[in-house]
Design a protein around this motif. Structure first.
Motif, PDB file in Angstrom:
ATOM      1  N   GLN A 178       1.448   2.535   5.551  1.00 24.46           N
ATOM      2  CA  GLN A 178       2.312   2.995   4.479  1.00 24.46           C
ATOM      3  C   GLN A 178       2.598   4.481   4.596  1.00 24.46           C
ATOM      4  O   GLN A 178       3.685   4.943   4.227  1.00 24.46           O
ATOM      5  CB  GLN A 178       1.649   2.692   3.128  1.00 24.46           C
ATOM      6  CG  GLN A 178       2.566   2.857   1.935  1.00 24.46           C
ATOM      7  CD  GLN A 178       3.758   1.916   1.999  1.00 24.46           C
ATOM      8  OE1 GLN A 178       4.802   2.264   2.533  1.00 24.46           O
ATOM      9  NE2 GLN A 178       3.596   0.730   1.461  1.00 24.46           N
ATOM     10  N   TRP A 207      11.536   2.874  -4.255  1.00 26.21           N
ATOM     11  CA  TRP A 207      10.088   2.864  -4.459  1.00 26.21           C
ATOM     12  C   TRP A 207       9.532   1.462  -4.690  1.00 26.21           C
ATOM     13  O   TRP A 207       8.457   1.120  -4.190  1.00 26.21           O
ATOM     14  CB  TRP A 207       9.720   3.781  -5.625  1.00 26.21           C
ATOM     15  CG  TRP A 207       8.248   4.087  -5.680  1.00 26.21           C
ATOM     16  CD1 TRP A 207       7.328   3.610  -6.559  1.00 26.21           C
ATOM     17  CD2 TRP A 207       7.543   4.944  -4.772  1.00 26.21           C
ATOM     18  NE1 TRP A 207       6.090   4.110  -6.278  1.00 26.21           N
ATOM     19  CE2 TRP A 207       6.184   4.938  -5.188  1.00 26.21           C
ATOM     20  CE3 TRP A 207       7.905   5.709  -3.686  1.00 26.21           C
ATOM     21  CZ2 TRP A 207       5.200   5.669  -4.524  1.00 26.21           C
ATOM     22  CZ3 TRP A 207       6.933   6.440  -3.009  1.00 26.21           C
ATOM     23  CH2 TRP A 207       5.605   6.410  -3.436  1.00 26.21           C
ATOM     24  N   ASP A 208      10.241   0.629  -5.423  1.00 25.07           N
ATOM     25  CA  ASP A 208       9.736  -0.708  -5.729  1.00 25.07           C
ATOM     26  C   ASP A 208       9.682  -1.611  -4.502  1.00 25.07           C
ATOM     27  O   ASP A 208       9.042  -2.667  -4.529  1.00 25.07           O
ATOM     28  CB  ASP A 208      10.603  -1.369  -6.813  1.00 25.07           C
ATOM     29  CG  ASP A 208      10.375  -0.749  -8.184  1.00 25.07           C
ATOM     30  OD1 ASP A 208       9.321  -0.098  -8.365  1.00 25.07           O
ATOM     31  OD2 ASP A 208      11.243  -0.898  -9.055  1.00 25.07           O
ATOM     32  N   ARG A 209      10.357  -1.212  -3.420  1.00 25.25           N
ATOM     33  CA  ARG A 209      10.308  -2.011  -2.200  1.00 25.25           C
ATOM     34  C   ARG A 209       9.058  -1.730  -1.372  1.00 25.25           C
ATOM     35  O   ARG A 209       8.728  -2.498  -0.468  1.00 25.25           O
ATOM     36  CB  ARG A 209      11.537  -1.715  -1.330  1.00 25.25           C
ATOM     37  CG  ARG A 209      12.866  -1.910  -2.029  1.00 25.25           C
ATOM     38  CD  ARG A 209      14.013  -1.525  -1.099  1.00 25.25           C
ATOM     39  NE  ARG A 209      15.235  -1.243  -1.842  1.00 25.25           N
ATOM     40  CZ  ARG A 209      16.316  -0.704  -1.312  1.00 25.25           C
ATOM     41  NH1 ARG A 209      16.323  -0.391  -0.024  1.00 25.25           N
ATOM     42  NH2 ARG A 209      17.383  -0.465  -2.042  1.00 25.25           N
ATOM     43  N   LEU A 210       8.377  -0.637  -1.674  1.00 28.78           N
ATOM     44  CA  LEU A 210       7.175  -0.271  -0.935  1.00 28.78           C
ATOM     45  C   LEU A 210       5.969  -0.992  -1.509  1.00 28.78           C
ATOM     46  O   LEU A 210       5.861  -1.180  -2.721  1.00 28.78           O
ATOM     47  CB  LEU A 210       6.964   1.245  -0.988  1.00 28.78           C
ATOM     48  CG  LEU A 210       8.124   2.096  -0.466  1.00 28.78           C
ATOM     49  CD1 LEU A 210       7.802   3.582  -0.630  1.00 28.78           C
ATOM     50  CD2 LEU A 210       8.414   1.774   0.986  1.00 28.78           C
ATOM     51  N   GLN A 211       5.061  -1.384  -0.642  1.00 34.21           N
ATOM     52  CA  GLN A 211       3.878  -2.122  -1.071  1.00 34.21           C
ATOM     53  C   GLN A 211       2.654  -1.222  -1.016  1.00 34.21           C
ATOM     54  O   GLN A 211       2.455  -0.481  -0.061  1.00 34.21           O
ATOM     55  CB  GLN A 211       3.667  -3.351  -0.177  1.00 34.21           C
ATOM     56  CG  GLN A 211       4.785  -4.380  -0.274  1.00 34.21           C
ATOM     57  CD  GLN A 211       4.516  -5.597   0.577  1.00 34.21           C
ATOM     58  OE1 GLN A 211       3.610  -5.616   1.394  1.00 34.21           O
ATOM     59  NE2 GLN A 211       5.326  -6.633   0.384  1.00 34.21           N
ATOM     60  N   PHE A 212       1.827  -1.316  -2.045  1.00 33.25           N
ATOM     61  CA  PHE A 212       0.594  -0.555  -2.135  1.00 33.25           C
ATOM     62  C   PHE A 212      -0.538  -1.506  -2.492  1.00 33.25           C
ATOM     63  O   PHE A 212      -0.326  -2.525  -3.160  1.00 33.25           O
ATOM     64  CB  PHE A 212       0.717   0.550  -3.192  1.00 33.25           C
ATOM     65  CG  PHE A 212       1.774   1.572  -2.878  1.00 33.25           C
ATOM     66  CD1 PHE A 212       1.476   2.708  -2.155  1.00 33.25           C
ATOM     67  CD2 PHE A 212       3.090   1.378  -3.300  1.00 33.25           C
ATOM     68  CE1 PHE A 212       2.455   3.642  -1.855  1.00 33.25           C
ATOM     69  CE2 PHE A 212       4.078   2.299  -3.013  1.00 33.25           C
ATOM     70  CZ  PHE A 212       3.758   3.435  -2.278  1.00 33.25           C
ATOM     71  N   ARG A 213      -1.734  -1.156  -2.087  1.00 35.74           N
ATOM     72  CA  ARG A 213      -2.881  -2.035  -2.324  1.00 35.74           C
ATOM     73  C   ARG A 213      -3.283  -2.070  -3.795  1.00 35.74           C
ATOM     74  O   ARG A 213      -3.729  -3.102  -4.299  1.00 35.74           O
ATOM     75  CB  ARG A 213      -4.064  -1.581  -1.474  1.00 35.74           C
ATOM     76  CG  ARG A 213      -3.845  -1.747   0.026  1.00 35.74           C
ATOM     77  CD  ARG A 213      -5.060  -1.309   0.808  1.00 35.74           C
ATOM     78  NE  ARG A 213      -4.864  -1.491   2.248  1.00 35.74           N
ATOM     79  CZ  ARG A 213      -5.751  -1.161   3.162  1.00 35.74           C
ATOM     80  NH1 ARG A 213      -6.910  -0.619   2.798  1.00 35.74           N
ATOM     81  NH2 ARG A 213      -5.506  -1.354   4.441  1.00 35.74           N
ATOM     82  N   THR A 214      -3.147  -0.945  -4.464  1.00 38.05           N
ATOM     83  CA  THR A 214      -3.593  -0.867  -5.857  1.00 38.05           C
ATOM     84  C   THR A 214      -2.601  -0.045  -6.670  1.00 38.05           C
ATOM     85  O   THR A 214      -1.859   0.784  -6.115  1.00 38.05           O
ATOM     86  CB  THR A 214      -4.978  -0.192  -5.967  1.00 38.05           C
ATOM     87  OG1 THR A 214      -4.875   1.153  -5.466  1.00 38.05           O
ATOM     88  CG2 THR A 214      -6.031  -0.964  -5.175  1.00 38.05           C
ATOM     89  N   ARG A 243      -0.554   3.566  -5.646  1.00 37.44           N
ATOM     90  CA  ARG A 243       0.893   3.732  -5.831  1.00 37.44           C
ATOM     91  C   ARG A 243       1.178   5.029  -6.594  1.00 37.44           C
ATOM     92  O   ARG A 243       2.070   5.809  -6.209  1.00 37.44           O
ATOM     93  CB  ARG A 243       1.458   2.535  -6.592  1.00 37.44           C
ATOM     94  CG  ARG A 243       2.936   2.681  -6.973  1.00 37.44           C
ATOM     95  CD  ARG A 243       3.412   1.470  -7.767  1.00 37.44           C
ATOM     96  NE  ARG A 243       3.506   0.298  -6.899  1.00 37.44           N
ATOM     97  CZ  ARG A 243       4.578  -0.029  -6.193  1.00 37.44           C
ATOM     98  NH1 ARG A 243       5.666   0.734  -6.248  1.00 37.44           N
ATOM     99  NH2 ARG A 243       4.582  -1.104  -5.444  1.00 37.44           N
ATOM    100  N   ASN A 269       5.764   5.039   6.382  1.00 38.84           N
ATOM    101  CA  ASN A 269       6.939   4.767   5.558  1.00 38.84           C
ATOM    102  C   ASN A 269       7.247   5.926   4.616  1.00 38.84           C
ATOM    103  O   ASN A 269       8.404   6.319   4.441  1.00 38.84           O
ATOM    104  CB  ASN A 269       6.732   3.490   4.742  1.00 38.84           C
ATOM    105  CG  ASN A 269       6.635   2.260   5.619  1.00 38.84           C
ATOM    106  OD1 ASN A 269       7.254   2.188   6.669  1.00 38.84           O
ATOM    107  ND2 ASN A 269       5.847   1.288   5.191  1.00 38.84           N
TER     108      ASN A 269
END
Length: 279
Positions: free
Chosen positions: A39, A77-84, A88, A42
């Motif tokens: 990430q 931003w909402d297209r990016l994935q985060f673990r928690t 984020r 990205n």
């Protein structure tokens, strides 16, 4: 085997990667190996893209207009994935801080901007007639007060190299060598009214945007102007010759080291697994 009479094309990333572990470079670049997408990469690309659009005038944002850039961040931003959720929020704050630092630096920078994401290429001859083509992209090309070219590389990671590491940074050294060898794009040189070979390096620097502190301006880590006859340039030329020899011989030995902890190919590495996999 590659024809020995053809120059070997070498980028800064190739030079650095082959100096760390030729096997890792071969598996990821030549053999089509898949590496994990992080990430951080990205987010770095996002900051770089917005910094470029500000530099070329696509986005108008003053030194304190970080909200203008954050409006663009929110669109993706909402297209990016985060673990928690907390990671984020943390990364959102880091991106905002990085962009705010860039804007402040960009508007206060006294040098003249002459190129953004500028492609460079230059052919040089090393010892024993070995020819290599230096190529790549520079985040920013700028002219200092003496009319020399300064290459600026934007960094968005948390860590920063030490002063000795910056002095020996091969990427910055290659940029300087390329500039001294006429790599500046003809269109840039034409705009300045000089031939590319007339332009000389005025040094290079890392612009650290991602440090985790409350600083409102980035840390600038300069690499001094390279002496064309100095030891640093000689070491770079020797490194380029070694890299060219590996590529020509198509021999990519494994080199164990701290980098193994983050390598995606440990399971098939001849230095870490039972028996050779790459010859």
């Amino acid at each position: 085997m590659r024809p020995v009479d053809r120059p070997v094309s070498i980028s800064a990333s190739t030079l650095e990667s082959l100096s760390v572990c030729p096997t890792q470079w071969f598996l990821s670049r030549e053999a089509g190996g898949v590496t994990a997408s992080h990430q951080a990469a990205n987010l770095g690309n996002l900051v770089h893209a917005l910094a470029e659009r500000v530099a070329i005038g696509e986005i108008e944002a003053g030194p304190d207009d970080v909200d203008v850039l954050m409006d663009h961040v929110e669109q993706v931003w909402d297209r990016l994935q985060f673990r928690t959720p907390w990671s984020r929020a943390r990364e959102h704050a880091r991106v905002r801080a990085a962009l705010a630092r860039f804007l402040r630096w960009h508007h206060e920078n006294p040098r003249r901007l002459v190129g953004v994401e500028q492609r460079f290429t230059a052919e040089v001859e090393l010892a024993d007639g070995v020819r290599v083509v230096l190529h790549g992209y520079a985040d920013r090309l700028e002219l200092d007060a003496e009319g020399n070219v300064v290459v600026v590389d934007l960094k968005t990671g948390r860590g920063m190299p030490s002063k000795p590491q910056v002095a020996g940074n091969q990427q910055l050294a290659l940029y300087q060598y390329a500039v001294d060898s006429g790599a500046v794009d003809v269109s840039v040189a034409d705009a300045l009214g000089v031939p590319p070979v007339a332009l000389r390096s005025g040094g290079a620097e890392l612009l650290q945007l991602g440090q985790e502190d409350e600083a409102t301006t980035p840390v600038v880590q300069p690499q001094e102007v390279a002496d064309p006859e100095g030891q640093g340039r000689a070491d770079l030329r020797a490194g380029l010759a070694r890299t060219a020899a590996l590529i020509r011989a198509e021999s990519f030995p494994a080199v164990a080291g701290p980098h193994c902890e983050h390598c995606d190919f440990v399971a098939v590495c001849p230095a870490k697994s039972a028996g050779p996999v790459v010859g």
